[in-house]
Each structure stands twice: as C-alpha cells, then as structure tokens.
Write a protein that holds these residues in place. Structure first.
Motif, PDB file in Angstrom:
ATOM      1  N   SER A  15       0.899  -1.137   0.040  1.00 20.70           N
ATOM      2  CA  SER A  15      -0.015  -0.011   0.029  1.00 20.70           C
ATOM      3  C   SER A  15       0.712   1.249   0.195  1.00 20.70           C
ATOM      4  CB  SER A  15      -1.087   0.027   1.241  1.00 20.70           C
ATOM      5  OG  SER A  15      -0.147   0.038   2.330  1.00 20.70           O
ATOM      6  N   ASN A  16       2.153   1.055   0.110  1.00 19.92           N
ATOM      7  CA  ASN A  16       3.159   2.335   0.255  1.00 19.92           C
ATOM      8  C   ASN A  16       3.130   2.857  -1.415  1.00 19.92           C
ATOM      9  OD1 ASN A  16       5.282   4.038   0.144  1.00 19.92           O
ATOM     10  ND2 ASN A  16       6.121   3.292   2.117  1.00 19.92           N
ATOM     11  N   GLU A  17       2.592   3.813  -1.734  1.00 21.54           N
ATOM     12  CA  GLU A  17       2.436   4.374  -3.015  1.00 21.54           C
ATOM     13  C   GLU A  17       4.081   4.691  -3.746  1.00 21.54           C
ATOM     14  OE1 GLU A  17       0.049   7.493  -3.749  1.00 21.54           O
ATOM     15  OE2 GLU A  17      -1.886   6.382  -2.948  1.00 21.54           O
ATOM     16  N   LYS A  18       4.954   4.876  -2.641  1.00 22.74           N
ATOM     17  CA  LYS A  18       6.165   5.395  -3.095  1.00 22.74           C
ATOM     18  C   LYS A  18       6.999   4.140  -3.652  1.00 22.74           C
ATOM     19  CE  LYS A  18      10.855   7.049  -1.438  1.00 22.74           C
ATOM     20  NZ  LYS A  18      11.528   7.467  -0.186  1.00 22.74           N
ATOM     21  N   TRP A  19       6.472   2.956  -3.190  1.00 20.46           N
ATOM     22  CA  TRP A  19       7.318   1.527  -3.369  1.00 20.46           C
ATOM     23  C   TRP A  19       6.457   0.588  -4.501  1.00 20.46           C
ATOM     24  CZ3 TRP A  19      12.349   1.164  -2.810  1.00 20.46           C
ATOM     25  CH2 TRP A  19      12.892   1.954  -1.786  1.00 20.46           C
ATOM     26  N   LYS A 361      -3.826  -2.172  -7.246  1.00 17.41           N
ATOM     27  CA  LYS A 361      -3.711  -0.877  -6.825  1.00 17.41           C
ATOM     28  C   LYS A 361      -4.903  -0.216  -6.337  1.00 17.41           C
ATOM     29  CE  LYS A 361       0.268   0.744  -9.558  1.00 17.41           C
ATOM     30  NZ  LYS A 361       0.776   1.774 -10.417  1.00 17.41           N
ATOM     31  N   TYR A 362      -6.093  -0.858  -7.157  1.00 17.75           N
ATOM     32  CA  TYR A 362      -7.450  -0.195  -7.011  1.00 17.75           C
ATOM     33  C   TYR A 362      -7.800  -0.988  -5.749  1.00 17.75           C
ATOM     34  CZ  TYR A 362     -12.556  -0.627  -7.067  1.00 17.75           C
ATOM     35  OH  TYR A 362     -13.682  -0.363  -6.920  1.00 17.75           O
ATOM     36  N   LYS A 363      -7.639  -2.384  -5.629  1.00 14.46           N
ATOM     37  CA  LYS A 363      -8.009  -2.983  -4.376  1.00 14.46           C
ATOM     38  C   LYS A 363      -7.313  -2.648  -3.273  1.00 14.46           C
ATOM     39  CE  LYS A 363     -10.584  -6.374  -4.164  1.00 14.46           C
ATOM     40  NZ  LYS A 363     -11.903  -6.279  -4.182  1.00 14.46           N
ATOM     41  N   ILE A 364      -6.176  -2.393  -3.129  1.00 12.32           N
ATOM     42  CA  ILE A 364      -5.259  -1.910  -2.093  1.00 12.32           C
ATOM     43  C   ILE A 364      -5.879  -0.522  -1.597  1.00 12.32           C
ATOM     44  CG2 ILE A 364      -3.049  -1.121  -1.335  1.00 12.32           C
ATOM     45  CD1 ILE A 364      -1.800  -3.427  -3.125  1.00 12.32           C
ATOM     46  N   LYS A 368      -7.604   0.409   1.972  1.00 15.01           N
ATOM     47  CA  LYS A 368      -7.054   1.436   2.897  1.00 15.01           C
ATOM     48  C   LYS A 368      -8.430   2.474   3.121  1.00 15.01           C
ATOM     49  CE  LYS A 368      -3.107   3.663   1.800  1.00 15.01           C
ATOM     50  NZ  LYS A 368      -2.316   4.033   1.187  1.00 15.01           N
ATOM     51  N   ASP A 369      -8.825   2.679   2.243  1.00 17.74           N
ATOM     52  CA  ASP A 369     -10.127   3.700   2.533  1.00 17.74           C
ATOM     53  C   ASP A 369     -11.117   2.945   3.428  1.00 17.74           C
ATOM     54  OD1 ASP A 369      -9.123   5.338   0.604  1.00 17.74           O
ATOM     55  OD2 ASP A 369     -10.547   4.843  -1.060  1.00 17.74           O
ATOM     56  N   LYS A 370     -11.386   1.657   3.589  1.00 21.49           N
ATOM     57  CA  LYS A 370     -12.271   1.071   4.189  1.00 21.49           C
ATOM     58  C   LYS A 370     -11.887   1.256   5.679  1.00 21.49           C
ATOM     59  CE  LYS A 370     -14.675  -2.137   1.270  1.00 21.49           C
ATOM     60  NZ  LYS A 370     -15.106  -3.421   0.871  1.00 21.49           N
ATOM     61  N   GLY A 376     -12.595   6.049  11.637  1.00 21.03           N
ATOM     62  CA  GLY A 376     -13.246   7.230  11.844  1.00 21.03           C
ATOM     63  C   GLY A 376     -14.543   7.321  12.472  1.00 21.03           C
ATOM     64  N   GLU A 377     -15.107   5.878  12.128  1.00 23.45           N
ATOM     65  CA  GLU A 377     -16.436   5.706  13.095  1.00 23.45           C
ATOM     66  C   GLU A 377     -16.048   5.123  14.511  1.00 23.45           C
ATOM     67  OE1 GLU A 377     -18.019   2.308  10.676  1.00 23.45           O
ATOM     68  OE2 GLU A 377     -18.635   3.680   9.057  1.00 23.45           O
ATOM     69  N   GLU A 378     -14.758   4.660  14.567  1.00 26.21           N
ATOM     70  CA  GLU A 378     -14.530   4.059  16.078  1.00 26.21           C
ATOM     71  C   GLU A 378     -13.971   5.272  16.774  1.00 26.21           C
ATOM     72  OE1 GLU A 378     -11.409   1.383  15.594  1.00 26.21           O
ATOM     73  OE2 GLU A 378     -12.579  -0.249  14.778  1.00 26.21           O
TER      74      GLU A 378
END
Length: 379
Positions: A15-19, A361-364, A368-370, A376-378
C-alpha cells in the motif's frame, strides 16, 4: 511472525505508493510463479527442480557439465545477447506509452531498420570500426522516420496509431520479404545472405580462457540508453511535456504545450529505439533475416514494458526475467522432461498478473479507504 502480522506487513508494503512501482510487479511475479508451480505439479514434475534447470539453461546457475569451449559465462553472454534487442524494443513501447500512444509496430520498425542496415552496410567490406557505428546510425534513422510517420498520421489526421502500425507491420513484412527473396536470398538457408562479421554487432566465437563466447556489443549501449530515457523523462522539459500529453491532452493543450509536436517527438524516439532493437537483433543476435516473418520481440516488448511499469529501470529487470525464461526453457525441457511450452505458460502467467497491476492498486486503495472509514467510525 504470526499470520495476521505477516499479512498486515505485506499489505503495508504493497500500500506504500512510493514503493508500488517495485512491490506490485514483484507481487505479480510471485503470484505467477505460484500459478506456474501448480501447473508443473499437475503434470507430475518438481517445480523447484524445473526453476533450477531454467536458471541453469539461462547461464545464471552452473550446469553439471558443458560441451567443449562452453561454460556458464558463454551461456550468460548468450542471455545478454538475446536480451539486448528486447530491452531496446521494450523502451520503444514505453516511450510511446508515456505519450498516451500504443506502438504495436515495433516489429515492423525492427525489420525495416534491420533490412536497411543489412543492405547498405551488412554486405560491404567497410572497416569494422566504421561499419558498426553506421549500422547503429542507420537503425536509428530508419526507425525514427517510421515513428515520425505514425506520429504525423496521428496528429494530422487523428489516425489511430494501433491501426497505422499494424498496417506498417504488414507492409514491412511483405515488401522487404519480396526484396529478400528476389535479390538477397541464400539458397541453402532460405533466409537473407549472412552479413559479414565486420558489420555484426555481436562478436562471435571470441576465444578467452578456453571458452568461445559471443559478446553483445549493443548491451552496454542498451543499458546506457535506458538510463538516459529515465533521465530524459524525469528531469527534462521535453520529457515532462511528453508525459503531460500522455496523461491528459486537453489539459496539456490548455497549459500551452504543443500536443502535436510532442506526439510526433514521442513516436520519433520510440521508432529510433525500435530501430536499435532491429539492428541488434538482425545484425547482432542473428546475422540474417527470415523473409516474410516478423520477429516476436516487438510483441514480447509490449508485455515486458507492462511488467516494468513503463519505467526504464524496471524494464531492464523485466526484460532480463523474460529473457531468462526464454533462454532457459530448452535446457529445462531436456533435463526436467518438461515441455518447452511450459516456459510460455510461465511467461504468460507473469504477464497476466502484471496486467492486473492497476486492479491490485485499486483493491489496495479500496482496502485502505475502508480501514480509514472504520477508524473514523470508532473515533
């Protein structure tokens, strides 16, 4: 490390966009090797043994024994010799792709450059120190002219470059095949007459340390060109403009960038690189041309560029990987008793998973968004 922690670490790395330009292709290769291993197991063979034999055949690992004047070094140099045109061709695809273009005509450009250099220099007795640079120069010029023509058709008449390059492939295949059959055919091999050694870009049967080696002179040039293309795209104004045009032509035009000029320029560079692939293939790796046949290198380059994420540095490693699989398949077949077509299966699965890179990339990103939503909910 427990399974959940290991999974979390793997997800964090991916998930690290740099790598991601490195980690996602590596993840794709890992998945493809697992899939290939399952196929090999299904035919009753040992995957680890098969991969080991593959590396032996490519000159990465030593074989138990060698024929006279042969060794691991000769196998490795043969690997680099095969890799050189593939690297040039993959860079050609990548440069066009950066401009939002799909150059499927690399094979035709290779043939045009190889034929021109063969006829003009290949049969001449020009001094070797002059002949070899002239071969490279002719390859660059012929490829660049064909690329410029495709770019001009795209800019001037909005003719899709896929259509125009496919047509050029067919024209090159049959026109040059006609001239070879009429004027340059070897009656024994049924290919074009072999070029003279003075113009060949591979030094053949060079004796050193009891070995006879084929030294690819174009390999160092290919690496240097890959580094230059990386610098050109990342550090120069022209490179930035080409990538901007590829990302969004309307935005580029609004920003004052000459879209037509950059489309033509990208195809000129792509064509020049395809021309270098052609001369290192037909006057390097081989020394003749089979009439009416296009090299598969131009099509393999599309997949190699995809695997390398259209990044010149990534393409160096992806072209090496695909060359290893291609060169090692014969030895793997003879030693492990596995059909050579399995090598194509391995290559195909690598490219299949590589094509899924954007989906990964899309699934990752979605995961991450979920996770952020849950946090945020917690909170």
């Amino acid at each position: 490390m427990s399974a959940p922690k290991s999974k979390a670490a793997s997800f964090h790395l991916l998930s690290n966009e740099k790598w991601q330009p490195i980690t996602i292709p590596l993840f794709s290769i890992l998945l493809s090797l697992i899939a290939a291993s399952i196929v090999i197991l299904l035919i009753g063979k040992n995957p680890l043994g098969a991969f080991y034999n593959l590396l032996q055949g490519a000159g990465i690992l030593p074989k138990p024994s060698y024929a006279g004047y042969k060794g691991i070094l000769t196998d490795f140099l043969s690997l680099l010799n095969a890799m050189t045109p593939l690297l040039f061709a993959s860079l050609a695809v990548a440069v066009a792709y950066k401009a939002g273009l799909f150059n499927i005509g690399v094979s035709g450009m290779m043939l045009a450059a190889g034929f021109s250099a063969t006829v003009i220099i290949g049969y001449s007795r020009l001094n070797s120190f002059l002949a070899k640079p002239f071969v490279l120069l002719i390859g660059i010029i012929v490829g660049a002219i064909m690329g410029a023509f495709v770019g001009w058709l795209k800019y001037k008449f909005n003719i899709n470059e896929v259509v125009s390059t496919i047509m050029l492939n067919n024209i090159a295949q049959y026109v040059f095949g006609f001239f070879i059959n009429m004027y340059f055919i070897d009656p024994v091999s049924r290919q074009s007459r072999y070029i003279l050694d003075n113009s060949r870009l591979t030094l053949v049967n060079v004796e050193y340390g009891g070995l006879k080696m084929d030294i690819p002179l174009g390999f160092i040039l290919a690496i240097a060109v890959a580094v230059f293309i990386k610098f050109f795209m990342d550090k120069t104004v022209l490179g930035y403009e080409i990538q901007t045009v590829g990302a969004n032509r309307n935005a580029a035009k609004y920003a004052g960038i000459n879209v037509g000029k950059n489309i033509v320029l990208a195809m000129v560079i792509s064509g020049a690189l395809a021309g270098l692939a052609g001369v290192t293939f037909y006057l390097g790796y081989f020394s003749s041309i089979q009439p009416k046949v296009l090299s598969s290198v131009g099509y393999d380059a599309i997949a190699v560029s995809l695997l390398g994420n259209s990044n010149p540095v990534g393409i160096i490693f992806s072209s090496l990987l695909i060359s290893i699989i291609s060169k090692g398949s014969t030895y793997m077949s003879s030693i492990a008793g596995i059909d050579q077509d399995i090598a194509s299966v391995i290559t195909g699965t690598i490219l299949l998973f590589s094509a899924c890179g954007e989906y990964i990339k899309y699934k990752i990103k979605r995961s991450k968004d979920k996770q952020l939503e849950r946090k945020g909910e917690e909170a």
